[in-house]
Design a protein around this motif. Structure first.
Motif, PDB file in Angstrom:
ATOM      1  N   MET A   9       0.826  -1.180   0.000  1.00 48.77           N
ATOM      2  CA  MET A   9       0.000   0.000   0.000  1.00 48.77           C
ATOM      3  C   MET A   9       0.876   1.252   0.000  1.00 48.77           C
ATOM      4  N   ASP A  10       0.459   2.271  -0.694  1.00 46.04           N
ATOM      5  CA  ASP A  10       1.181   3.531  -0.798  1.00 46.04           C
ATOM      6  C   ASP A  10       1.008   4.304   0.503  1.00 46.04           C
ATOM      7  N   ASP A  11       2.139   4.595   1.211  1.00 42.52           N
ATOM      8  CA  ASP A  11       2.036   5.302   2.485  1.00 42.52           C
ATOM      9  C   ASP A  11       2.371   6.784   2.360  1.00 42.52           C
ATOM     10  N   ILE A  12       2.383   7.324   1.151  1.00 50.41           N
ATOM     11  CA  ILE A  12       2.646   8.739   0.928  1.00 50.41           C
ATOM     12  C   ILE A  12       1.352   9.522   1.098  1.00 50.41           C
ATOM     13  N   ASP A  13       1.407  10.523   1.967  1.00 47.88           N
ATOM     14  CA  ASP A  13       0.254  11.402   2.171  1.00 47.88           C
ATOM     15  C   ASP A  13       0.301  12.490   1.106  1.00 47.88           C
ATOM     16  N   ARG A  14      -0.482  12.337   0.077  1.00 46.15           N
ATOM     17  CA  ARG A  14      -0.455  13.274  -1.048  1.00 46.15           C
ATOM     18  C   ARG A  14      -1.010  14.658  -0.681  1.00 46.15           C
ATOM     19  N   ASN A  15      -1.617  14.773   0.499  1.00 39.17           N
ATOM     20  CA  ASN A  15      -2.136  16.061   0.947  1.00 39.17           C
ATOM     21  C   ASN A  15      -1.102  16.870   1.733  1.00 39.17           C
ATOM     22  N   SER A  16       0.001  16.224   2.119  1.00 39.79           N
ATOM     23  CA  SER A  16       1.032  16.950   2.864  1.00 39.79           C
ATOM     24  C   SER A  16       1.897  17.746   1.895  1.00 39.79           C
ATOM     25  N   PRO A  17       2.549  18.815   2.380  1.00 38.97           N
ATOM     26  CA  PRO A  17       3.397  19.635   1.506  1.00 38.97           C
ATOM     27  C   PRO A  17       4.528  18.806   0.893  1.00 38.97           C
ATOM     28  N   PHE A  18       5.012  19.248  -0.261  1.00 40.08           N
ATOM     29  CA  PHE A  18       6.040  18.467  -0.964  1.00 40.08           C
ATOM     30  C   PHE A  18       7.282  18.251  -0.111  1.00 40.08           C
ATOM     31  N   TRP A  19       7.628  19.209   0.754  1.00 39.39           N
ATOM     32  CA  TRP A  19       8.845  19.070   1.550  1.00 39.39           C
ATOM     33  C   TRP A  19       8.715  18.014   2.642  1.00 39.39           C
ATOM     34  N   GLU A  20       7.526  17.507   2.849  1.00 38.87           N
ATOM     35  CA  GLU A  20       7.343  16.397   3.779  1.00 38.87           C
ATOM     36  C   GLU A  20       7.292  15.054   3.062  1.00 38.87           C
ATOM     37  N   GLN A  21       7.317  15.090   1.750  1.00 35.29           N
ATOM     38  CA  GLN A  21       7.275  13.870   0.943  1.00 35.29           C
ATOM     39  C   GLN A  21       8.674  13.230   0.883  1.00 35.29           C
ATOM     40  N   PRO A  22       8.748  11.947   0.580  1.00 33.32           N
ATOM     41  CA  PRO A  22      10.058  11.302   0.392  1.00 33.32           C
ATOM     42  C   PRO A  22      10.828  11.987  -0.740  1.00 33.32           C
ATOM     43  N   LEU A  23      12.130  12.115  -0.582  1.00 33.21           N
ATOM     44  CA  LEU A  23      12.949  12.806  -1.578  1.00 33.21           C
ATOM     45  C   LEU A  23      12.790  12.233  -2.983  1.00 33.21           C
ATOM     46  N   GLU A  24      12.620  10.929  -3.075  1.00 30.02           N
ATOM     47  CA  GLU A  24      12.523  10.303  -4.402  1.00 30.02           C
ATOM     48  C   GLU A  24      11.249  10.681  -5.152  1.00 30.02           C
ATOM     49  N   THR A  25      10.296  11.288  -4.471  1.00 28.64           N
ATOM     50  CA  THR A  25       9.049  11.687  -5.136  1.00 28.64           C
ATOM     51  C   THR A  25       9.088  13.130  -5.650  1.00 28.64           C
ATOM     52  N   LEU A  26      10.132  13.878  -5.295  1.00 34.43           N
ATOM     53  CA  LEU A  26      10.202  15.293  -5.668  1.00 34.43           C
ATOM     54  C   LEU A  26      10.627  15.465  -7.123  1.00 34.43           C
ATOM     55  N   ASP A  27      10.012  16.439  -7.790  1.00 29.80           N
ATOM     56  CA  ASP A  27      10.482  16.791  -9.132  1.00 29.80           C
ATOM     57  C   ASP A  27      11.657  17.768  -8.984  1.00 29.80           C
ATOM     58  N   ARG A  28      12.262  18.142 -10.090  1.00 34.45           N
ATOM     59  CA  ARG A  28      13.463  18.988 -10.026  1.00 34.45           C
ATOM     60  C   ARG A  28      13.187  20.334  -9.350  1.00 34.45           C
ATOM     61  N   GLY A  29      12.066  20.954  -9.657  1.00 29.21           N
ATOM     62  CA  GLY A  29      11.712  22.229  -9.046  1.00 29.21           C
ATOM     63  C   GLY A  29      11.534  22.116  -7.543  1.00 29.21           C
ATOM     64  N   GLN A  30      10.890  21.046  -7.105  1.00 29.31           N
ATOM     65  CA  GLN A  30      10.697  20.822  -5.676  1.00 29.31           C
ATOM     66  C   GLN A  30      12.036  20.542  -4.991  1.00 29.31           C
ATOM     67  N   TRP A  31      12.885  19.768  -5.658  1.00 29.83           N
ATOM     68  CA  TRP A  31      14.221  19.478  -5.127  1.00 29.83           C
ATOM     69  C   TRP A  31      14.987  20.781  -4.903  1.00 29.83           C
ATOM     70  N   GLU A  32      15.011  21.641  -5.903  1.00 34.85           N
ATOM     71  CA  GLU A  32      15.715  22.917  -5.788  1.00 34.85           C
ATOM     72  C   GLU A  32      15.104  23.777  -4.689  1.00 34.85           C
ATOM     73  N   ALA A  33      13.779  23.777  -4.581  1.00 36.70           N
ATOM     74  CA  ALA A  33      13.092  24.585  -3.579  1.00 36.70           C
ATOM     75  C   ALA A  33      13.373  24.103  -2.161  1.00 36.70           C
ATOM     76  N   LEU A  34      13.779  22.859  -2.006  1.00 36.52           N
ATOM     77  CA  LEU A  34      14.063  22.316  -0.686  1.00 36.52           C
ATOM     78  C   LEU A  34      15.291  22.976  -0.049  1.00 36.52           C
TER      79      LEU A  34
END
Length: 148
Positions: A1-26
């Protein structure tokens, strides 16, 4: 089962799920990864200095030519998910390092505080603590006993 909370902000998501823009914004904008490092020739130990890369604006803690930085500074670090573990010298407060360890971002991180100056106001950046590469002199005179 997918344990990623898609409603949480991107910076709380696992690093592997971030796109390039989100990575840079971190990036918290501390500027610490842009400090020159000295390597001991005998044992390979890395020592931090208080010398800022020639492209780092020491007041804003931002690169003055981020897009073309590797042209001017060929050994400039390009931090990626796959290289993160190679950079053991990154401070424990680094947002990338914290999220890789599944730790929350600190209150002074702009994504949490909503203000990019919070990192400076709380003393968590290089602002007021470093000198420029142009003004430094011999690197050996700038090795830090404790990291910034």
């Amino acid at each position: 089962m997918d344990d990623i909370d898609r409603n949480s902000p991107f910076w709380e998501q696992p690093l592997e799920t971030l796109d390039r823009g989100q990575w840079e914004a971190l990036c918290d904008g501390c500027g610490k990864c842009c400090l020159l490092k000295a390597e001991d020739e005998d044992d390979g130990e890395i020592y931090m200095t208080n010398i800022a890369c020639k492209l780092l604006d020491i007041n804003s803690a931002q690169c003055s030519d981020y897009r073309r930085r590797r042209y001017f500074v060929p050994d400039c670090v390009r931090l990626t998910r796959s290289k993160l573990e190679q950079f053991s010298w990154l401070p424990d407060s680094c947002a990338y390092k914290m999220r890789a360890r599944n730790l929350p971002l600190p209150d002074w991180h702009y994504l949490v505080s909503g203000n990019r100056d919070t990192i400076h106001d709380t003393g968590n950046s290089i602002r007021g603590k470093v000198i420029t590469e142009v003004d430094a002199g011999p690197i050996e005179q700038h090795i830090l006993d404790t990291p910034l």
